[in-house]
Design an enzyme around this catalytic site. Sequence first.
Site, PDB file in Angstrom:
ATOM      1  N   ASP A  44      -5.776   6.303  -3.837  1.00 54.17           N
ATOM      2  CA  ASP A  44      -5.941   7.759  -3.807  1.00 54.17           C
ATOM      3  C   ASP A  44      -7.022   8.212  -4.782  1.00 54.17           C
ATOM      4  O   ASP A  44      -7.800   9.128  -4.503  1.00 54.17           O
ATOM      5  CB  ASP A  44      -4.647   8.471  -4.235  1.00 54.17           C
ATOM      6  CG  ASP A  44      -3.405   8.001  -3.518  1.00 54.17           C
ATOM      7  OD1 ASP A  44      -3.406   6.885  -2.981  1.00 54.17           O
ATOM      8  OD2 ASP A  44      -2.424   8.751  -3.531  1.00 54.17           O
ATOM      9  N   GLU A  56       0.029   2.753   6.870  1.00 57.24           N
ATOM     10  CA  GLU A  56       1.057   1.801   6.442  1.00 57.24           C
ATOM     11  C   GLU A  56       2.122   1.559   7.500  1.00 57.24           C
ATOM     12  O   GLU A  56       3.090   0.840   7.247  1.00 57.24           O
ATOM     13  CB  GLU A  56       1.679   2.293   5.141  1.00 57.24           C
ATOM     14  CG  GLU A  56       0.692   2.285   3.991  1.00 57.24           C
ATOM     15  CD  GLU A  56       1.126   3.200   2.851  1.00 57.24           C
ATOM     16  OE1 GLU A  56       2.339   3.434   2.708  1.00 57.24           O
ATOM     17  OE2 GLU A  56       0.248   3.687   2.123  1.00 57.24           O
ATOM     18  N   LYS A  94       1.010   6.479  10.547  1.00 59.59           N
ATOM     19  CA  LYS A  94       1.576   7.242   9.440  1.00 59.59           C
ATOM     20  C   LYS A  94       0.594   8.273   8.925  1.00 59.59           C
ATOM     21  O   LYS A  94       0.956   9.415   8.637  1.00 59.59           O
ATOM     22  CB  LYS A  94       1.983   6.299   8.315  1.00 59.59           C
ATOM     23  CG  LYS A  94       2.589   7.009   7.098  1.00 59.59           C
ATOM     24  CD  LYS A  94       2.962   6.017   6.003  1.00 59.59           C
ATOM     25  CE  LYS A  94       3.611   6.729   4.824  1.00 59.59           C
ATOM     26  NZ  LYS A  94       3.944   5.797   3.724  1.00 59.59           N
TER      27      LYS A  94
END
Length: 781
Positions: A362, A488, A592
Amino acid sequence: MITQRAYACEPWTLRETGLNLDVLPQSESVFALSNGHVGWRGNLDEGEPHGLPGSYLNGVHELRPLPYAEAGYGYPESGQTVINVTNGKIVRLLVDDEPFDVRYGRLRSHERVLDLRTGLLHRTCEWTSPAGSTVRVRSTRLVSFTQRAIAAVAFEVEPLDDQVRVVIQSELVANEQLPHLPGDPRAAAALESPLEPEEHLASGNRLRLVHSTRRSGLRVAAAADHVVNGPESTRTSSESGPNVSRLTVTSLLQPGVPLRLEKMVSYGWSSVRSLPAVRDQVDAALAGARSTGWDGLVDQQASYLDDFWARSDVEVDGDAEIQQAVRFGLFHVLQAGARAEQRAIPAKGLTGSGYDGHSFWDTETFVLALLTYTSPQSVAEALRWRYDTLPAARARAQQLGLRGAAFPWRTIDGSECSAYWPAGTAAFHVNADIADAVVRYVAATGDDEFERDTGVPILVETARLWHSLGHHDHQGGFHFDGVTGPDEYSAVADDNIYTNLMARANLREAANAVDRHPDQARAFKVDLEETAAWRDAADAIVLPYNEDLGVHEQSADFTGHQIWDFANTGPDEYPLMLHFPYFDLYRKQVVKQADLVLAMCRHGEEFDDEQKARNFEYYEQLTVRDSSLSACWQAVMAAEVGHLRLAYDYLGEAALMDLFDLENNTRDGLHIASLAGTWTALVAGFGGMRHASGTLEFAPKLPERLSRLAFTVQMLGRRLRVEMSDSTATYTLVEGTPMEICHYGERFTVQSGQPCTRKVARVKQRPEPKQPPGRRPASRH
């Protein structure tokens, strides 16, 4: 989720006009103050009630055993978890022997205001004790941007009706009792009273506590000093114990006569320095703060933020909610990284203990993408932290049988601490994300010294990883098998396009960097044969494509998998990973978070316009956004391919992730990447900004409801202001030498004091793509 508006919608403040204990944990995250080194959650001054007490030092953690049903080679043995360090923000109050507690007596009014321009958290309340005494309590809190080790509180109490005797207890408290949270009991045991006392002091108005962690071997010190102003009856005393050091102030107050306490707290920690050294460190920081004084700290904070907003502010006309949210996001991203200084930027910043305080990809892909163009110095510091962890990354690569460096999926100190290898070890893209951040920073700043000393080692070692991880097939194609991309729900797949494109760029940029720095190439034993091999591999990397569907595969054969049964998945069964086994998710077409869409955002040059449109529509119907990392990039690509209304809705989801607690976990800390993604959705989405071949390119487009968007970016020492409406875009060079930019493919030079205005093209709206049932973002129309 916060179902009713908890905070007033104002352009420069976040105002809570009542105290709702049901959302107190969320407000503690929202009102958190930090500078990237010290973090204080927005707990009430008196300490209770609370959702989660939180005082954090970036990098301070405890080790704990990781749970495995069966042992396996290469599994990390030890986890790392951020700990709650010494709490210096507590100021307790007794009014005529009644403790000030908002749960008792009568709370007549209560307001908290986070001022984004000054960096101050203000609290004002009026409270009547069970015995009938009424007081007004005011407090102001800051965590200093200019004095890295310092946080401070100004606390004032004033009787409103009758004479009262008050007692203020200002404390340093270690090993606070934390609320019980369900989870691994071994983790809970490791974090219960994690600080071992080493020294405590109370002398006059000064307090100090020194502790060390049991397993990670870190020494932590906190010190406090006070200025007390009150009537002649005011008295002070102090006392200290292993886990509590306290200043007590007593006074007899008449109506309208306040008692004021100014408290300055300094923090320090080290893994190698002695107790006297760390003790002296916090004492010296405290002396500096005392010399500055409370008013001086306040003035410094405002000046720092004046400069930040001049460089970073985003103005949005037409949606007051988004205007407030983007400034809120910018402020918290600044807080997460401003003074981290060669430490990680955790996924939650220093606002809570969510994700155990770990840093992920991130940081480089979301947070540094913003800071590169607004606060580049903090980017350099974050990447120097990655450089400092190269020894651990090299050791991890060697353990995995690879060359180069394998940076961790999640970490605090640089070593891998993910116990779930399909989403951790196999997510090798983190290495290319770090390399990409290096390249972006150097391109935006021209920092040649950084590239030589920090960038080249990272680029070389990550390129070596990719070359050893991949392989050529019998036709010459280069593949990466068994990897996990950003999505994921599709782990351990072959030729994930995002991974492949990022690795391709990593290999090429590493080869170019060593060409520019031959001395560094020799130091790392990089020769022409090795760089040629990198370039050959990059040129041969395979990008799976389904000719029948006319779309790219997220990974090899992905579109051949069975599509998830969305029709029979109830709204209460999201997020899917909490209700279905991973093995089932892995073998179905369900996404996801943005993966191929993110690949198109990061490497749009690899796709033509029609491919982007077809890919976006195909993957929209599969993407459930069970991650806060998705909406902002979906906004960017939706805007680019002509779904402006949908892009606007995705912007709202990213921007309001924490203000509305959309994922029901803001109590654990803010979603710093999503907050950064708000800037990305506006600047890269509706501003159409891309950084390619050393030039900033813009393709502006606004959704119907927004009438104006303005932002400022930094590039190679210049400051460019961009202002757009639905019909025109104006580019103004605020600072620096003339620069060439690109507007819808037209290149021109912008000079200081000479705004350049261009027309904004009309965007042909495409029919809205399908989303999984019940997963469409909330409409802002």
